[in-house]
Design an enzyme around this catalytic site. Sequence first.
Site, PDB file in Angstrom:
ATOM      1  N   SER A  15      31.292  26.957  36.363  1.00 49.48           N
ATOM      2  CA  SER A  15      32.214  27.970  35.853  1.00 49.48           C
ATOM      3  C   SER A  15      33.226  28.370  36.925  1.00 49.48           C
ATOM      4  O   SER A  15      33.034  28.090  38.111  1.00 49.48           O
ATOM      5  CB  SER A  15      31.427  29.203  35.399  1.00 49.48           C
ATOM      6  OG  SER A  15      30.544  29.617  36.416  1.00 49.48           O
ATOM      7  N   GLU A  17      36.036  31.606  38.161  1.00 46.91           N
ATOM      8  CA  GLU A  17      36.378  33.032  38.035  1.00 46.91           C
ATOM      9  C   GLU A  17      37.868  33.240  38.350  1.00 46.91           C
ATOM     10  O   GLU A  17      38.405  32.630  39.271  1.00 46.91           O
ATOM     11  CB  GLU A  17      35.512  33.828  39.016  1.00 46.91           C
ATOM     12  CG  GLU A  17      35.783  35.308  38.998  1.00 46.91           C
ATOM     13  CD  GLU A  17      34.763  36.073  39.826  1.00 46.91           C
ATOM     14  OE1 GLU A  17      33.542  35.854  39.640  1.00 46.91           O
ATOM     15  OE2 GLU A  17      35.191  36.881  40.665  1.00 46.91           O
ATOM     16  N   TYR A  49      37.333  42.559  36.756  1.00 49.05           N
ATOM     17  CA  TYR A  49      37.743  43.871  36.232  1.00 49.05           C
ATOM     18  C   TYR A  49      37.861  44.829  37.404  1.00 49.05           C
ATOM     19  O   TYR A  49      36.844  45.279  37.934  1.00 49.05           O
ATOM     20  CB  TYR A  49      36.674  44.335  35.246  1.00 49.05           C
ATOM     21  CG  TYR A  49      37.001  45.576  34.457  1.00 49.05           C
ATOM     22  CD1 TYR A  49      37.843  45.522  33.355  1.00 49.05           C
ATOM     23  CD2 TYR A  49      36.446  46.807  34.788  1.00 49.05           C
ATOM     24  CE1 TYR A  49      38.124  46.655  32.604  1.00 49.05           C
ATOM     25  CE2 TYR A  49      36.710  47.942  34.048  1.00 49.05           C
ATOM     26  CZ  TYR A  49      37.552  47.860  32.951  1.00 49.05           C
ATOM     27  OH  TYR A  49      37.819  48.984  32.208  1.00 49.05           O
ATOM     28  N   GLY A 108      30.642  48.021  40.019  1.00 48.81           N
ATOM     29  CA  GLY A 108      32.050  47.951  40.384  1.00 48.81           C
ATOM     30  C   GLY A 108      32.348  48.392  41.796  1.00 48.81           C
ATOM     31  O   GLY A 108      31.583  49.106  42.437  1.00 48.81           O
ATOM     32  N   ASP A 109      33.492  47.882  42.271  1.00 47.08           N
ATOM     33  CA  ASP A 109      34.046  48.305  43.563  1.00 47.08           C
ATOM     34  C   ASP A 109      34.793  49.611  43.360  1.00 47.08           C
ATOM     35  O   ASP A 109      35.471  49.777  42.345  1.00 47.08           O
ATOM     36  CB  ASP A 109      35.089  47.269  44.046  1.00 47.08           C
ATOM     37  CG  ASP A 109      34.448  45.959  44.472  1.00 47.08           C
ATOM     38  OD1 ASP A 109      33.304  45.983  44.942  1.00 47.08           O
ATOM     39  OD2 ASP A 109      35.103  44.915  44.334  1.00 47.08           O
ATOM     40  N   PHE A 218      37.259  40.399  53.320  1.00 48.71           N
ATOM     41  CA  PHE A 218      36.401  40.630  52.156  1.00 48.71           C
ATOM     42  C   PHE A 218      34.921  40.570  52.565  1.00 48.71           C
ATOM     43  O   PHE A 218      34.108  41.401  52.152  1.00 48.71           O
ATOM     44  CB  PHE A 218      36.706  39.605  51.050  1.00 48.71           C
ATOM     45  CG  PHE A 218      35.887  39.841  49.831  1.00 48.71           C
ATOM     46  CD1 PHE A 218      36.205  40.877  48.962  1.00 48.71           C
ATOM     47  CD2 PHE A 218      34.748  39.084  49.564  1.00 48.71           C
ATOM     48  CE1 PHE A 218      35.421  41.144  47.852  1.00 48.71           C
ATOM     49  CE2 PHE A 218      33.962  39.339  48.461  1.00 48.71           C
ATOM     50  CZ  PHE A 218      34.295  40.369  47.596  1.00 48.71           C
ATOM     51  N   HIS A 266      29.289  28.614  40.282  1.00 45.77           N
ATOM     52  CA  HIS A 266      30.358  29.516  39.850  1.00 45.77           C
ATOM     53  C   HIS A 266      31.385  29.554  40.982  1.00 45.77           C
ATOM     54  O   HIS A 266      31.053  29.909  42.111  1.00 45.77           O
ATOM     55  CB  HIS A 266      29.784  30.919  39.607  1.00 45.77           C
ATOM     56  CG  HIS A 266      30.782  31.897  39.079  1.00 45.77           C
ATOM     57  ND1 HIS A 266      31.276  31.851  37.795  1.00 45.77           N
ATOM     58  CD2 HIS A 266      31.396  32.965  39.677  1.00 45.77           C
ATOM     59  CE1 HIS A 266      32.126  32.854  37.607  1.00 45.77           C
ATOM     60  NE2 HIS A 266      32.216  33.535  38.728  1.00 45.77           N
TER      61      HIS A 266
END
Length: 288
Positions: A15, A17, A49, A108-109, A218, A266
């Site tokens: 997959s 992203e 998101y 979430g971030d 990151f 992924h």
Amino acid sequence: MKIHEIIKRKGKSVSCEFFPPKDQAGEDKLLVVIKQLEALGPDFVSVTYGAGGGTRKNTMSLIKRITEATALTPMPHLTCIDQSKKELKSILDNYRLLSVDNVLALRGDPPRGQIEFVAPKDGFCYAKDLVDLAATFNSFSIGVACYPEGHIEAPNRETDLLYTKQKIDAGAHFAITQMFFENRFYYDFLERAGKIGISVPIIPGIMPVTDMKKTGQFCEKCGATIPASLAARMESASPEDCRRIGREFAIEQCADLIKQGVRYFHFYSMNQAEAVTEIFQSLSLHTL
Ligand code: FAD
């Protein structure tokens, strides 16, 4: 199609992203990339998101475009950030109306400019609560995040793993890992997860590095280790050499995973087709 059913039927999954661009022009451009990658035959694609504090409002729009313009199986990410339970339920209702079968349920971030997670009023504190909510729909294949090196806020890896198990026990069908560059973290995680009874597929998240500075920043935030050997190879490389080294490294990493029997991948595509295409082709991932 439901991702866990695809995985069960095929015994594998590959997959990619994407993150939603800021405007329509960016979305049009990304659609070209997504169609290029569709030709490789990924089993599903996911759309972030508000990741890294970025925009949330365009995730559903991109998911809609993917369902209209491609035959790909899409999975929106959804987070608890700044939203009440009612708002989250309404988003899931909309996805159900769009016949979207999958969701990646996350805490979430924090939004840009905010360092720590703040539980929203009338909202959820943990991804598990969102899994609980998504499970009430009885129509989603639910994925969750997991962390081979431990989540950055967790007191230790063992505690974090127990919370991961809670998400799975609440109804998650599969998990996708945070990026890691040393496979030993993933193998160790699989072993520890197996010992506490986690039996869902744990899909490794692979990042073909294209920009060492951004990746380094990151990784600092999320607690992923960059191997000294990779950092040294990148140190005085030109941007073009950096991308080549990043692709070569990801190919070596995936080749080792395949050798150890891993059949799930992924890719954090960074909205670019080049690196993922090269990895797919050099490892014949479509024939896994
Ligand atoms: P949780 O599982 O809720 O865990 C958060 C922290 O709380 C952890 O430290 C955990 O150990 C702890 N915890 C969990 N349950 C409890 C409990 N009951 N009591 C006490 N502590 C607990 N972020 C975005 O904003 N948007 C995205 O699209 C996005 N996509 C991602 C995709 C993947 C594959 C991954 C791995 C991460 C993604 N992230 C995204 C990042 C993610 O939102 C952050 O890592 C976030 O800090 C944690 O989210 P989570 O869903 O793992 O949270």
